[in-house]
Design a protein around this motif. Structure first.
Motif, PDB file in Angstrom:
ATOM      1  N   LYS A  88       1.476  -0.654  21.076  1.00 42.24           N
ATOM      2  CA  LYS A  88       2.726   0.034  20.406  1.00 42.24           C
ATOM      3  C   LYS A  88       3.478   0.795  21.633  1.00 42.24           C
ATOM      4  CE  LYS A  88       1.747   0.288  16.018  1.00 42.24           C
ATOM      5  NZ  LYS A  88       1.464  -1.249  16.131  1.00 42.24           N
TER       6      LYS A  88
ATOM      7  N   ARG B 285      -4.202  -2.385  17.002  1.00 38.28           N
ATOM      8  CA  ARG B 285      -4.250  -3.925  17.287  1.00 38.28           C
ATOM      9  C   ARG B 285      -3.336  -4.622  17.997  1.00 38.28           C
ATOM     10  NH1 ARG B 285      -4.677  -8.573  13.457  1.00 38.28           N
ATOM     11  NH2 ARG B 285      -2.653  -7.741  12.792  1.00 38.28           N
ATOM     12  N   SER B 286      -1.914  -4.114  17.767  1.00 39.53           N
ATOM     13  CA  SER B 286      -0.959  -4.566  18.620  1.00 39.53           C
ATOM     14  C   SER B 286      -0.606  -3.549  19.514  1.00 39.53           C
ATOM     15  CB  SER B 286       0.131  -5.102  17.780  1.00 39.53           C
ATOM     16  OG  SER B 286       0.707  -4.048  16.790  1.00 39.53           O
TER      17      SER B 286
ATOM     18  N   TYR C 116      -5.388  -5.287   5.823  1.00 44.55           N
ATOM     19  CA  TYR C 116      -4.800  -3.967   5.666  1.00 44.55           C
ATOM     20  C   TYR C 116      -3.216  -4.323   5.513  1.00 44.55           C
ATOM     21  CZ  TYR C 116      -3.745  -3.975  10.769  1.00 44.55           C
ATOM     22  OH  TYR C 116      -3.236  -4.381  12.008  1.00 44.55           O
TER      23      TYR C 116
ATOM     24  N   ARG D 174       0.623  -1.001   0.043  1.00 45.56           N
ATOM     25  CA  ARG D 174      -0.284  -0.073   0.090  1.00 45.56           C
ATOM     26  C   ARG D 174       0.799   1.284   0.029  1.00 45.56           C
ATOM     27  NH1 ARG D 174      -0.608   1.922   5.088  1.00 45.56           N
ATOM     28  NH2 ARG D 174       1.031   1.120   6.389  1.00 45.56           N
TER      29      ARG D 174
ATOM     30  N   ASP E 247     -14.818  12.826   6.866  1.00 47.69           N
ATOM     31  CA  ASP E 247     -13.844  13.381   5.365  1.00 47.69           C
ATOM     32  C   ASP E 247     -14.452  12.055   4.324  1.00 47.69           C
ATOM     33  OD1 ASP E 247     -12.005  14.443   3.732  1.00 47.69           O
ATOM     34  OD2 ASP E 247     -11.070  12.685   4.026  1.00 47.69           O
TER      35      ASP E 247
ATOM     36  N   ALA F 116     -11.316  10.439   9.404  1.00 46.48           N
ATOM     37  CA  ALA F 116     -10.897  10.468   7.921  1.00 46.48           C
ATOM     38  C   ALA F 116     -10.315   8.961   7.548  1.00 46.48           C
ATOM     39  CB  ALA F 116      -9.584  11.512   7.990  1.00 46.48           C
TER      40      ALA F 116
ATOM     41  N   LEU G 119      -2.799   3.488  15.055  1.00 46.13           N
ATOM     42  CA  LEU G 119      -1.452   4.335  15.406  1.00 46.13           C
ATOM     43  C   LEU G 119      -0.571   3.615  14.133  1.00 46.13           C
ATOM     44  CD1 LEU G 119      -0.986   4.063  19.170  1.00 46.13           C
ATOM     45  CD2 LEU G 119      -1.487   6.130  17.779  1.00 46.13           C
TER      46      LEU G 119
ATOM     47  N   GLU H  22       0.900   4.388   9.884  1.00 53.42           N
ATOM     48  CA  GLU H  22       1.718   5.426   9.640  1.00 53.42           C
ATOM     49  C   GLU H  22       0.876   6.846   9.653  1.00 53.42           C
ATOM     50  OE1 GLU H  22       4.662   5.464   8.028  1.00 53.42           O
ATOM     51  OE2 GLU H  22       4.715   3.432   8.230  1.00 53.42           O
ATOM     52  N   LEU H  23      -0.422   6.943   9.519  1.00 58.88           N
ATOM     53  CA  LEU H  23      -0.855   8.319   9.592  1.00 58.88           C
ATOM     54  C   LEU H  23      -1.418   8.898  11.253  1.00 58.88           C
ATOM     55  CD1 LEU H  23      -3.274   7.629   6.479  1.00 58.88           C
ATOM     56  CD2 LEU H  23      -1.113   8.808   6.614  1.00 58.88           C
TER      57      LEU H  23
END
Ligand code: NAP
Length: 315
Positions: free
Chosen positions: A173, A170-171, A315, A92, A254, A228, A147, A149-150
């Motif tokens: 961080k 999910r995991s 994803y 992606r 958005d 978003a 949490l 990249e974006l």
């Protein structure tokens, strides 16, 4: 002597026109033996720059493909609709232009909610002089669901501004300055703290309608929500009810179940909803082309590709 590698292109017509010159620029700048050929026959393509609006869903003619490089970050339209070719990574899009755009979008709407800029706009229009004391960032906890990249980049900007930030993924961080959570109890904890809730999760079976009536009820009264991620992360009816009950003060959306949002949709004209037309973070073709060439460079150097989609995870 190394063989010339071919970068093929299968994207929608609009993106074709904008990304092609950027890919050609980035390929030339890479100094590698690469050619960008949008007309290459499938069996000659080594790397395919792709989005599903190209209409291409079957890759068996691409016999020497080394990677499919998606031009979009969201992949829910791809997962389940295409069969990922065996042994060919599907990546992606992660690129700095999109990440900066998204984090700036969230920071702008978070600041707007904290200072209550809408109140100033209304009072200006109505000729009202009435003071209020906007809270400070440190008094305005923000929750971020997602949490990646974006979400992580947004959290970094908000913590730098002084917002207490709780994040959920999910995991579990470990991110500088962000109080990280995972699991159902972690989600409840984040929601209970979030005066402003940011949604930047991918759409998967595990995240569909994650924001429902029960979860909205966990938010502090008068919270604001900014979505978003994808429209179906939210139960639309529960959102409208929460705006009526005052559980939510306002929502900025958005992304929607159906885009463009149909003219008859109750979100249009709603005094407590701001609609932006899926513009929170566009793929910026210049930085995206550089990111694609970086991925190809990694592959040519024998390093692992990044941001590979796991079709099982979604994803
Ligand atoms: P990403 O790097 O893959 O991050 C996804 C995050 O969501 C990860 O932290 C992941 O947890 C978490 N997550 C996924 N499923 C979860 C679950 N069931 N429970 C809890 N957390 C879960 O994705 P990204 O690049 O940040 O992009 C996120 C989404 O933004 C995209 O999928 C797309 O839908 C949307 N987007 C929208 C626009 C726009 O203009 N509106 C632009 C770009 C992207 P882990 O960290 O544990 O994996």
């Amino acid at each position: 002597m190394s063989a010339t590698r071919t970068i093929g292109l299968a994207v929608d017509a609009e993106e074709h026109a904008t990304i092609l010159p950027e890919l050609q620029r980035a390929a030339a700048a890479s100094g590698r033996d690469l050619v960008v050929d949008p007309d290459a026959t499938p069996e000659d393509v080594d790397y395919l720059v792709y989005n599903i609006d190209s209409g291409l869903t079957e890759f068996s003619a691409y016999t020497k493909l080394r990677a499919i490089l998606n031009t979009w970050a969201g992949v829910e339209a791809v997962v389940g609709r295409i069969t990922f070719p065996d042994g060919v990574p599907f990546c992606r899009m992660v690129e700095p232009g999109m990440t900066q755009g998204m984090s700036e979008y969230f920071v702008a709407h978070t600041m707007r909610y904290m200072i209550d800029i809408d109140r100033a706009v209304t009072q200006s229009a109505d000729g009202v002089w009435q003071k209020w004391t906007p809270p400070l960032a440190r008094q305005t906890p923000v929750g971020i669901l997602g949490l990646g990249e974006l979400g992580a980049a947004t959290g970094a900007k908000l913590t730098a501004l002084g917002f207490p930030v709780h994040g959920w993924s999910r995991s579990l961080k470990s991110l500088d300055g962000i109080i990280c959570h995972a699991g159902d109890s972690g989600l409840a904890e984040v929601l209970s703290k979030s005066k402003i809730l940011i949604l930047i999760l991918p759409l998967t079976p595990g995240t569909r309608e994650i924001i429902n009536a029960a979860r909205l009820a966990l938010l502090p009264r008068g919270a604001c929500l900014i979505n978003a991620g994808r429209g179906p992360l939210i139960d639309d009816t529960a959102l409208l009810d929460a705006l009526v009950s005052g559980r939510l003060r306002h929502a900025t959306l958005d992304v929607f179940r159906e885009e463009p949002l149909p003219p008859s949709h109750p979100f249009w004209g709603h005094p407590q909803i701001t609609i932006t037309p899926h513009i929170a973070a566009e793929t910026r073709m210049d930085t995206a082309a550089d990111a694609i060439l970086e991925q190809i460079g990694r592959d040519l150097d024998g390093a692992a590709l990044q941001h590979i989609v796991d079709p099982v995870r979604g994803y």
